[in-house]
Design a protein around this motif. Structure first.
Motif, PDB file in Angstrom:
ATOM      1  N   VAL A 101       0.830  -1.213   0.000  1.00 26.13           N
ATOM      2  CA  VAL A 101       0.000   0.000   0.000  1.00 26.13           C
ATOM      3  C   VAL A 101       0.864   1.263   0.000  1.00 26.13           C
ATOM      4  CG1 VAL A 101      -1.769   1.273   1.260  1.00 26.13           C
ATOM      5  CG2 VAL A 101      -1.886  -1.215   1.118  1.00 26.13           C
ATOM      6  N   ARG A 145       2.039   1.936  -3.445  1.00 27.41           N
ATOM      7  CA  ARG A 145       0.941   2.288  -4.345  1.00 27.41           C
ATOM      8  C   ARG A 145       0.519   3.737  -4.158  1.00 27.41           C
ATOM      9  NH1 ARG A 145      -3.627  -2.215  -3.777  1.00 27.41           N
ATOM     10  NH2 ARG A 145      -4.606  -0.847  -5.302  1.00 27.41           N
ATOM     11  N   LEU A 146       0.395   4.164  -2.909  1.00 33.99           N
ATOM     12  CA  LEU A 146      -0.027   5.539  -2.647  1.00 33.99           C
ATOM     13  C   LEU A 146       1.030   6.545  -3.108  1.00 33.99           C
ATOM     14  CD1 LEU A 146      -1.591   5.086   0.911  1.00 33.99           C
ATOM     15  CD2 LEU A 146      -2.790   5.326  -1.283  1.00 33.99           C
ATOM     16  N   GLN A 174       1.150   6.720  -6.998  1.00 36.33           N
ATOM     17  CA  GLN A 174       0.035   7.493  -7.538  1.00 36.33           C
ATOM     18  C   GLN A 174       0.248   8.986  -7.317  1.00 36.33           C
ATOM     19  OE1 GLN A 174      -3.798   6.267  -6.098  1.00 36.33           O
ATOM     20  NE2 GLN A 174      -4.846   8.088  -6.870  1.00 36.33           N
ATOM     21  N   ALA A 175       0.669   9.356  -6.121  1.00 36.55           N
ATOM     22  CA  ALA A 175       0.872  10.777  -5.818  1.00 36.55           C
ATOM     23  C   ALA A 175       1.982  11.374  -6.667  1.00 36.55           C
ATOM     24  CB  ALA A 175       1.198  10.940  -4.336  1.00 36.55           C
TER      25      ALA A 175
END
Length: 468
Positions: free
Chosen positions: A366, A369-370, A373-374
């Motif tokens: 996670v 992934r975060l 994306q950011a």
């Protein structure tokens, strides 16, 4: 072919140049990404009437043609939805397919083999009401257009790319301080195990450390062992971090490495080898296993600025290289930390590469992934830096308060029950008289220094609070 504007921010000004035609688009791609995207599909958003470059997404080209349709849909949705969240839905898209020939292929053969993928990308974008203005294949030093039918500017056998450093884009990027870090393959290689005889020793160290640490983390119902492992890992990480900041500090088992590190250039193979010499196999194993704890990893993410950020990126890179088979999934933690540190310090190309590799190691990680994306959506890392600073400052204040309270308790415990000094007035002292105790001393009981001891202990005078 519409003209497109690419803005590159330099130290003190913003340079704007106009790109005309497929040739200049192909030449601009490495400068947009910061590296040459080998074996990649890249989608770049265009905004406004003049096609200003915006967000972009990159992914490795799937080996199986059966995955092309789902990959095309996913990439188109990511680019369009990411722009919509930022209030800048794309007005158009440019597609790049970059892959070197294999097994005797030619550049044109690669282009023809990837043509169905290019067509699927165009239809996926069209389904979202976003037109694809250009789709290029870059292979074997040539570029091919899937959209331009004019053989005069886009011949079927391809057009050679401009020589490195000779285009207007290259000159503008050099003036603005934008660097191309080499190929994507080279950048990824700096995060992967290098093989060789040291790999077996690192595997043995990981096995031994896992047998010692993992039970303490997983079988600790009260959390005491887990906390101890956490603090031990962070203490070791801080010690190793200082070695990267001061390369003259030797590691315990490799005294020659730091001297070499001080004379090598960061970012080169020799520099990476010198960094590897700063950490022995047991230390690397302890850090890799310890960072699998989420709280430990988040605490380590606080090394994100200044000399700490520079040293931490080198440390996380080394630990990622030490995640040898079968510990590849453990690399997700140091790779995510490397991606975060690179993004926080302004190195977005390295951040995207590291975070992409973290998701390859563990697609469900996670944290990676975060961050991925950011970073891809062009968000400012300062908001996350601010949260980490606040958390660190609050924890530091709590630790200092606890330390002060513990110190006061120790002082009260160590202080004698009676702190008043017994003052003997002149003329009242009794000389001689061995059977009579000195004034202010009560024989036996509380006045004894130890239970059962006949040695008297000074006390207060009669009539005082302490010698009552």
């Amino acid at each position: 072919m519409n003209a497109n504007h690419h803005e590159t921010s330099g130290p003190s000004r913003t340079q704007q140049i106009t790109l005309r035609g497929p040739a200049e688009l192909a030449d601009a791609l490495p400068f947009m990404l910061g590296f040459h995207p080998t074996d990649s599909v890249v989608l770049v958003a265009l905004h406004g009437e003049r096609g200003r470059f915006g967000g972009r997404v990159r992914l490795g080209i799937p080996r199986s043609p059966g995955e092309w349709a789902s990959t095309a849909d996913h990439l188109a949705e990511c680019l369009v939805e990411g722009g919509a969240r930022n209030g800048t839905r794309p007005d158009g898209i440019v597609v790049f397919l970059c892959q070197d020939p294999e097994g005797g292929e030619t550049g044109r053969r690669v282009m023809e083999r990837l043509r169905p993928f290019a067509q699927r990308l165009r239809t996926a974008c069209g389904a979202l009401d976003i037109p694809v203005y250009e789709a290029l294949c870059i292979s074997d030093g040539l570029y091919f257009s899937y959209c331009c039918p004019d053989a005069r500017c886009c011949p079927p056998d391809g057009t050679p790319l401009a020589l490195s450093g000779t285009s207007v884009m290259a000159a503008t990027a050099a003036y603005a301080g934008v660097q191309v870090r080499g190929s994507l393959r080279d950048m990824e290689g700096r995060f992967k195990p290098t093989g060789g005889p040291d790999e077996e020793r690192q595997r043995a160290a990981l096995d031994a450390t896992a047998a010692r640490i993992v039970p303490r983390i997983l079988e600790d119902a009260e959390g005491k062992e887990r906390k101890e492992v956490r603090e031990t890992t962070l203490r070791l990480a801080r010690e190793v971090l200082r070695r990267f900041a001061d390369p003259e500090r030797p590691s315990r088992k490799n005294a020659q490495g730091p001297a070499n590190a001080g004379r090598t250039v960061a970012g080169t193979a020799a520099g990476d080898a010198a960094d590897d010499a700063l950490i022995d196999t047991d230390e690397a194993a302890a850090l890799i296993l310890g960072l699998q704890d989420r709280v430990t990893r988040d605490r380590a993410a606080e090394w994100m600025e200044g000399w700490e950020g520079t040293a931490a990126l080198r440390l996380w890179r080394v630990l990622a290289r030490r995640c040898v088979t079968p510990y590849q999934e453990h690399a997700a933690a140091p790779l995510s930390l490397a991606g975060w540190t690179a993004w926080s310090t302004g190195d977005e190309p390295t951040a995207r590469v590291a975070l992409g590799l973290a998701l390859d190691a563990d697609p469900e990680y996670v944290f990676a992934r975060l961050l991925h994306q950011a970073c891809n959506e062009g968000l400012d890392p300062e908001s996350l830096r601010s949260c980490l600073r606040t958390e660190r400052d609050g924890r530091t204040a709590s630790e200092q308060a606890a330390t002060s309270a513990a110190r006061r308790v120790r002082m009260r415990t160590a202080r004698p029950q009676s702190t008043r000094q017994t003052l003997r007035k002149p003329g009242r002292q009794t000389r001689g008289g061995a059977g009579r105790p000195p004034a202010g001393v009560r024989p036996g009981g509380p006045a004894a220094a130890k239970p059962g001891s006949k040695t008297p202990r000074p006390g207060g005078q009669r009539g005082t609070r302490s010698g009552r």
